[in-house]
Design a protein around this motif. Structure first.
Motif, PDB file in Angstrom:
ATOM      1  N   GLU A  29       3.133   4.429   1.418  1.00  0.00           N
ATOM      2  CA  GLU A  29       3.165   3.459   2.371  1.00  0.00           C
ATOM      3  C   GLU A  29       2.967   2.017   1.903  1.00  0.00           C
ATOM      4  OE1 GLU A  29       1.124   0.522   5.172  1.00  0.00           O
ATOM      5  OE2 GLU A  29       0.187   1.711   3.451  1.00  0.00           O
ATOM      6  N   SER A  34       2.323  -2.014   2.753  1.00  0.00           N
ATOM      7  CA  SER A  34       2.511  -3.148   4.042  1.00  0.00           C
ATOM      8  C   SER A  34       2.580  -4.517   3.019  1.00  0.00           C
ATOM      9  CB  SER A  34       1.320  -2.957   4.841  1.00  0.00           C
ATOM     10  OG  SER A  34       0.370  -3.764   4.624  1.00  0.00           O
ATOM     11  N   ILE A  68       0.855  -1.150   0.090  1.00  0.00           N
ATOM     12  CA  ILE A  68      -0.032   0.078   0.034  1.00  0.00           C
ATOM     13  C   ILE A  68       0.920   1.139   0.040  1.00  0.00           C
ATOM     14  CG2 ILE A  68      -1.722   1.264   1.351  1.00  0.00           C
ATOM     15  CD1 ILE A  68      -1.294  -2.259   2.244  1.00  0.00           C
ATOM     16  N   TYR A 128      -6.730   4.843   4.761  1.00  0.00           N
ATOM     17  CA  TYR A 128      -7.732   4.410   3.933  1.00  0.00           C
ATOM     18  C   TYR A 128      -9.228   5.023   4.435  1.00  0.00           C
ATOM     19  CZ  TYR A 128      -4.048   1.738   1.801  1.00  0.00           C
ATOM     20  OH  TYR A 128      -3.179   1.371   1.125  1.00  0.00           O
ATOM     21  N   HIS A 174       1.156   2.820  11.574  1.00  0.00           N
ATOM     22  CA  HIS A 174       0.004   2.046  10.584  1.00  0.00           C
ATOM     23  C   HIS A 174       0.766   0.768  10.296  1.00  0.00           C
ATOM     24  CE1 HIS A 174      -2.646   1.561   7.421  1.00  0.00           C
ATOM     25  NE2 HIS A 174      -1.493   0.953   6.718  1.00  0.00           N
ATOM     26  N   HIS A 204      -0.467  -3.327  11.395  1.00  0.00           N
ATOM     27  CA  HIS A 204      -0.731  -4.678  10.639  1.00  0.00           C
ATOM     28  C   HIS A 204       0.061  -5.570  11.294  1.00  0.00           C
ATOM     29  CE1 HIS A 204      -2.360  -3.176   6.788  1.00  0.00           C
ATOM     30  NE2 HIS A 204      -1.613  -2.045   6.681  1.00  0.00           N
ATOM     31  N   GLU A 253      -6.710  -3.136   5.543  1.00  0.00           N
ATOM     32  CA  GLU A 253      -6.292  -1.692   5.814  1.00  0.00           C
ATOM     33  C   GLU A 253      -7.030  -0.775   6.791  1.00  0.00           C
ATOM     34  OE1 GLU A 253      -3.561  -0.563   5.131  1.00  0.00           O
ATOM     35  OE2 GLU A 253      -2.671  -2.096   3.809  1.00  0.00           O
TER      36      GLU A 253
END
Ligand SMILES: [Zn+2]
Length: 289
Positions: free
Chosen positions: A30, A32, A25, A265, A215, A219, A248
């Motif tokens: 960013e 992940s 992402i 998001y 963030h 995850h 997300e």
């Protein structure tokens, strides 16, 4: 000479189902990367590719680039298959890569060469390691909310770098990466940086380091609780992904829950009461102290 006939029946069942999700992402860049290996779920985002083989691998690479209102989807599918005998199972590896791009901001600080303390540990050998901000990153990690930090700190490493596979997919350095699989520059996995959160110098240069860290660490929390089930045996992570809408959005909700205010998001900057309650229950059920 009549020998006894011995019939040996060997049923070999090899069951291993690997589902890997790699979410890449990019917000202000960013990324992940997330992988589930050994779970029985199948990727819902992968395209219709399956491999039936004893030794083959299916790799589904899905690149989705979203610039504001534009969405481009490039599914690339490589399938190789060989026939197996009857009964058995299908070793399967599915890798899904998503690239979502909302905005792009690039700014490099190149004149920051004052007395920088240089990191000299094992991360140096990692693909994409930068290091100039390794100690700054360590400090940010130490300042994560206690519950979040405790939920990941024994398993996850935090690397200051520009994750090279992420950069390859993206075409530029990502701010952050969550990489559960330990992905090398060429996309192969099982490196020494399995379960790693990456925050790049670029994130630091853009004052996004903490946001990115929060963030990506969300995850990590999500991933580490992937086997958490409630009393009914329901997988809580999957529930949460459905409750919030996606992995997300779950991560963004966790960011809010842990006091962050930068979302990648999610539109709503406020956590609703029911959502907060949901996450409280999630934490009490799935996070061990
Ligand atoms: Zn993410």
């Amino acid at each position: 000479m009549s020998g006894k006939l011995t019939i040996t029946v060997i049923i070999l069942i090899v069951l291993f189902i690997s589902v890997s999700y790699i979410y890449v992402i990019n917000n202000p860049i960013e990324i992940s990367i997330q992988a589930n290996i050994g779970s029985t779920e199948t990727s819902t985002t992968s395209s219709s590719t399956t491999t039936t083989t004893s030794s083959s691998t299916t790799t589904t690479i899905q690149l989705t680039t979203t610039s504001s209102s534009t969405t481009t989807t490039i599914p690339t599918t490589t399938t190789s298959s060989t026939t197996t005998s009857t009964t058995t199972t299908i070793p399967r590896t599915t890798t899904t890569i998503e690239v979502l791009e909302k905005e792009d901001s690039v700014a490099f600080n190149s004149d920051n060469s004052e007395n920088i303390k240089i990191y000299e540990g094992e991360f140096i050998s990692f693909d994409g390691f930068e290091g100039e901000n390794q100690f700054n990153l360590d400090t940010l990690v130490a300042n994560l909310p206690l519950e979040l930090r405790k939920s990941v700190e024994n398993n996850v490493i935090f690397v200051n770098g520009c994750h090279s596979y992420g950069a390859t997919i993206l075409g530029r350095c990502p701010f952050g990466v969550w990489d559960s699989a330990g992905t090398f520059a060429d996309g192969s996995t099982n490196s020494n940086w399995k379960l790693s959160v990456w925050v790049s110098n670029k994130a630091f240069a853009n004052n996004r380091a903490y946001n990115t860290l929060l963030h990506e660490t969300s995850h990590a929390l999500s991933y580490l609780t992937r086997n958490c089930v409630n009393s009914e045996g329901e997988n809580q992570r999957k529930n949460a992904q459905e409750f919030f809408g996606s992995e997300e959005l779950f991560a963004d909700a966790l960011v809010l829950y842990y006091g962050g205010d930068y979302l990648y998001y999610r539109d709503d900057l406020v956590l609703q009461g029911s959502e907060r309650e949901y996450l409280e229950n999630y934490a009490s059920l799935c996070l061990k102290d």
